[in-house]
Design a protein around this motif. Structure first.
Motif, PDB file in Angstrom:
ATOM      1  N   SER A  80       0.829  -1.215   0.000  1.00 37.29           N
ATOM      2  CA  SER A  80       0.000   0.000   0.000  1.00 37.29           C
ATOM      3  C   SER A  80       0.860   1.261   0.000  1.00 37.29           C
ATOM      4  N   THR A  81       1.973   1.230   0.737  1.00 35.24           N
ATOM      5  CA  THR A  81       2.871   2.390   0.752  1.00 35.24           C
ATOM      6  C   THR A  81       3.531   2.589  -0.603  1.00 35.24           C
ATOM      7  N   PHE A  82       3.984   1.495  -1.205  1.00 33.53           N
ATOM      8  CA  PHE A  82       4.637   1.556  -2.517  1.00 33.53           C
ATOM      9  C   PHE A  82       3.688   2.100  -3.587  1.00 33.53           C
ATOM     10  N   LEU A  83       2.456   1.571  -3.641  1.00 35.07           N
ATOM     11  CA  LEU A  83       1.505   2.012  -4.660  1.00 35.07           C
ATOM     12  C   LEU A  83       1.014   3.434  -4.383  1.00 35.07           C
ATOM     13  N   MET A 138      11.693   5.183  -8.317  1.00 30.14           N
ATOM     14  CA  MET A 138      11.828   6.105  -7.201  1.00 30.14           C
ATOM     15  C   MET A 138      10.868   5.761  -6.070  1.00 30.14           C
ATOM     16  N   SER A 139       9.660   5.354  -6.421  1.00 35.02           N
ATOM     17  CA  SER A 139       8.697   4.971  -5.394  1.00 35.02           C
ATOM     18  C   SER A 139       9.186   3.753  -4.621  1.00 35.02           C
ATOM     19  N   PHE A 140       9.730   2.784  -5.342  1.00 33.32           N
ATOM     20  CA  PHE A 140      10.291   1.599  -4.681  1.00 33.32           C
ATOM     21  C   PHE A 140      11.447   1.992  -3.766  1.00 33.32           C
ATOM     22  N   PHE A 141      12.300   2.876  -4.241  1.00 34.99           N
ATOM     23  CA  PHE A 141      13.462   3.308  -3.469  1.00 34.99           C
ATOM     24  C   PHE A 141      13.046   4.107  -2.234  1.00 34.99           C
ATOM     25  N   ILE A 142      11.989   4.926  -2.383  1.00 34.43           N
ATOM     26  CA  ILE A 142      11.543   5.787  -1.280  1.00 34.43           C
ATOM     27  C   ILE A 142      10.787   4.996  -0.215  1.00 34.43           C
ATOM     28  N   SER A 143       9.894   4.101  -0.657  1.00 33.77           N
ATOM     29  CA  SER A 143       8.965   3.468   0.285  1.00 33.77           C
ATOM     30  C   SER A 143       9.375   2.076   0.750  1.00 33.77           C
ATOM     31  N   VAL A 144       9.873   1.239  -0.167  1.00 37.79           N
ATOM     32  CA  VAL A 144      10.133  -0.160   0.172  1.00 37.79           C
ATOM     33  C   VAL A 144      11.521  -0.351   0.781  1.00 37.79           C
ATOM     34  N   GLU A 160      11.081   7.500  13.591  1.00 40.43           N
ATOM     35  CA  GLU A 160      10.200   8.667  13.457  1.00 40.43           C
ATOM     36  C   GLU A 160      10.719   9.605  12.371  1.00 40.43           C
ATOM     37  N   ILE A 161      12.016   9.820  12.349  1.00 36.82           N
ATOM     38  CA  ILE A 161      12.630  10.695  11.347  1.00 36.82           C
ATOM     39  C   ILE A 161      12.454  10.105   9.958  1.00 36.82           C
ATOM     40  N   LEU A 162      12.614   8.780   9.833  1.00 33.11           N
ATOM     41  CA  LEU A 162      12.460   8.122   8.538  1.00 33.11           C
ATOM     42  C   LEU A 162      11.034   8.248   8.018  1.00 33.11           C
ATOM     43  N   VAL A 163      10.047   8.094   8.897  1.00 30.38           N
ATOM     44  CA  VAL A 163       8.648   8.248   8.495  1.00 30.38           C
ATOM     45  C   VAL A 163       8.393   9.654   7.986  1.00 30.38           C
ATOM     46  N   LEU A 164       8.933  10.649   8.699  1.00 33.31           N
ATOM     47  CA  LEU A 164       8.771  12.038   8.281  1.00 33.31           C
ATOM     48  C   LEU A 164       9.448  12.280   6.932  1.00 33.31           C
ATOM     49  N   CYS A 165      10.622  11.693   6.728  1.00 35.45           N
ATOM     50  CA  CYS A 165      11.336  11.861   5.450  1.00 35.45           C
ATOM     51  C   CYS A 165      10.577  11.214   4.294  1.00 35.45           C
ATOM     52  N   ILE A 166      10.033  10.015   4.543  1.00 38.05           N
ATOM     53  CA  ILE A 166       9.274   9.318   3.502  1.00 38.05           C
ATOM     54  C   ILE A 166       8.025  10.115   3.139  1.00 38.05           C
ATOM     55  N   CYS A 167       7.314  10.620   4.153  1.00 41.20           N
ATOM     56  CA  CYS A 167       6.100  11.411   3.906  1.00 41.20           C
ATOM     57  C   CYS A 167       6.433  12.690   3.143  1.00 41.20           C
ATOM     58  N   SER A 168       7.530  13.328   3.530  1.00 46.45           N
ATOM     59  CA  SER A 168       7.919  14.571   2.860  1.00 46.45           C
ATOM     60  C   SER A 168       8.306  14.323   1.417  1.00 46.45           C
ATOM     61  N   THR A 169       9.036  13.212   1.174  1.00 46.40           N
ATOM     62  CA  THR A 169       9.497  12.915  -0.179  1.00 46.40           C
ATOM     63  C   THR A 169       8.367  12.460  -1.086  1.00 46.40           C
ATOM     64  N   VAL A 226      -6.027  15.374  -7.926  1.00 46.87           N
ATOM     65  CA  VAL A 226      -4.961  15.792  -7.016  1.00 46.87           C
ATOM     66  C   VAL A 226      -5.539  16.321  -5.708  1.00 46.87           C
ATOM     67  N   ALA A 227      -6.577  17.148  -5.804  1.00 43.02           N
ATOM     68  CA  ALA A 227      -7.190  17.725  -4.604  1.00 43.02           C
ATOM     69  C   ALA A 227      -7.760  16.635  -3.689  1.00 43.02           C
ATOM     70  N   LEU A 228      -8.415  15.648  -4.280  1.00 45.50           N
ATOM     71  CA  LEU A 228      -9.015  14.576  -3.481  1.00 45.50           C
ATOM     72  C   LEU A 228      -7.954  13.694  -2.839  1.00 45.50           C
ATOM     73  N   PHE A 229      -6.968  13.271  -3.633  1.00 47.31           N
ATOM     74  CA  PHE A 229      -5.974  12.324  -3.119  1.00 47.31           C
ATOM     75  C   PHE A 229      -4.998  12.985  -2.150  1.00 47.31           C
ATOM     76  N   PHE A 230      -4.370  14.074  -2.582  1.00 52.28           N
ATOM     77  CA  PHE A 230      -3.388  14.735  -1.734  1.00 52.28           C
ATOM     78  C   PHE A 230      -4.042  15.386  -0.520  1.00 52.28           C
ATOM     79  N   GLY A 231      -5.255  15.927  -0.701  1.00 50.75           N
ATOM     80  CA  GLY A 231      -5.931  16.575   0.413  1.00 50.75           C
ATOM     81  C   GLY A 231      -6.150  15.637   1.582  1.00 50.75           C
ATOM     82  N   THR A 232      -6.667  14.430   1.292  1.00 56.56           N
ATOM     83  CA  THR A 232      -6.938  13.473   2.369  1.00 56.56           C
ATOM     84  C   THR A 232      -5.656  12.843   2.913  1.00 56.56           C
ATOM     85  N   ALA A 233      -4.737  12.483   2.023  1.00 51.47           N
ATOM     86  CA  ALA A 233      -3.492  11.842   2.472  1.00 51.47           C
ATOM     87  C   ALA A 233      -2.656  12.787   3.332  1.00 51.47           C
ATOM     88  N   MET A 234      -2.551  14.043   2.922  1.00 50.18           N
ATOM     89  CA  MET A 234      -1.751  15.001   3.688  1.00 50.18           C
ATOM     90  C   MET A 234      -2.432  15.353   5.011  1.00 50.18           C
TER      91      MET A 234
END
Length: 317
Positions: free
Chosen positions: A104-107, A151-157, A196-205, A247-255
């Motif tokens: 789910s994180t990767f996709l 990049m998604s694989f590298f960032i999330s997995v 905690e720092i890694l989670v914040l970095c992944i979310c930011s990226t 974009v508004a629907l997906f990013f709005g709720t996820a963020m």
């Protein structure tokens, strides 16, 4: 040292939505309709794009990728949720839970990056129309799409083993319908500052940077569109409205979920927000693009008319 004094959990219990059978029956009907619409809608979108030569352009190539992602993104949570609605014990092994988190994180991250890439495509098409065929040639489109997946694989997995809160301790109940990283982290035995720092970095990226790129792309689009005569503005905007809404629907709720997290954050609230971007958005994406897109609607009409009168369609060749 604290971990040795606690009993480690070997499985996770998902509380889901309700223990009431009548409510679960209604939820089952609701979610199975959503799942069927999601799979059929996105699959039809892929088929329409593949068989319609008029849609063999970069914008629809990326849209085809988006539909492919949405089918599997929704499937990472919904089948298990549908089974759990009629299960007394909603149990997942730690391995199964970890796999669901990874997928789910990767996709989800791939969708974020792809939406940013689609905004870049629209920016080039509107701001530099003469150079668009040269910049967005097919070889470049394939490379950009491959870059998004890599990049998604590298960032999330890749960093996930450091992010996953293992080991987990009792009580091993999660007020959620799926294994999501923010919910599962509440079961961790020990606090990890690095995690905690890694989670914040992944979310930011995966969330913040693509969103900034989308905003920058549309700032360039707005600047160019305002220079166009009023008669041509509506046509330029029409190619962007569907993407802006998605974009508004997906990013709005996820963020809202990932950047609104705090110590007193309600997991109930997080669970319902997850329903929207993990289940509702994949269903709405093909509907939004088909209703707001003239080219897709025309191809749907052609396919529909060919199905109704196949003999007439064959005579046109």
């Amino acid at each position: 040292m604290e971990t040795h004094n606690k009993t480690l959990a070997t499985e996770v219990i998902l509380l889901g939505f309700s223990d009431n059978r009548q409510i679960n029956i209604v939820l089952f009907l609701f979610f199975i309709i959503i799942y069927l619409v999601t799979v059929v809608g996105n699959f039809l979108m892929i088929i329409i794009i593949l068989i319609s030569s008029q849609l063999h352009v970069p914008m629809y190539f990326f849209l085809c990728n988006l539909s492919f992602i949405d089918i599997f993104y929704s499937s990472s949570a919904l089948p298990k949720l549908l089974v759990d609605l009629f299960s007394k014990e909603r149990i997942m092994s730690l391995v199964g839970c970890g796999i669901q988190v990874y997928i789910s994180t990767f996709l989800g991250d791939t969708e974020c990056l792809l939406l940013a890439l689609m905004a870049y495509d629209r920016c080039i098409a509107i701001c530099y129309p003469l150079y668009y065929p040269m910049i967005m040639r097919w070889t470049m489109c394939y490379r950009l799409a491959a870059f998004v997946w890599f990049m998604s694989f590298f960032i999330s997995v890749v960093p996930s083993p450091l992010v996953m809160p293992m080991p987990l301790c009792y009580p091993n109940q999660v007020n959620h319908f799926m294994c999501e990283i923010l919910a599962i982290r509440k079961l961790t035995c020990t606090y990890s500052y690095v995690s905690e720092i890694l989670v914040l970095c992944i979310c930011s990226t995966s969330l913040l940077l693509p969103f900034i790129a989308i905003i920058a792309s549309y700032a360039c689009i707005m600047s160019s569109v305002l220079k166009i005569q009023s008669s041509g503005r509506s046509k330029a905007f029409s190619t962007c409205t569907s993407h802006v809404l998605v974009v508004a629907l997906f990013f709005g709720t996820a963020m809202t979920l990932y950047f609104g997290q705090s110590a007193d954050y309600s997991t109930n609230q997080g669970k319902y927000i997850s329903v929207f971007y993990n289940i509702i958005c994949p269903m709405l994406n093909p509907i939004i693009y088909s209703l707001n897109n003239k080219d897709v609607k025309e191809q749907l009409k052609k396919i529909g008319s060919s199905c109704i009168s196949p003999n007439e369609h064959l005579n046109t060749w």
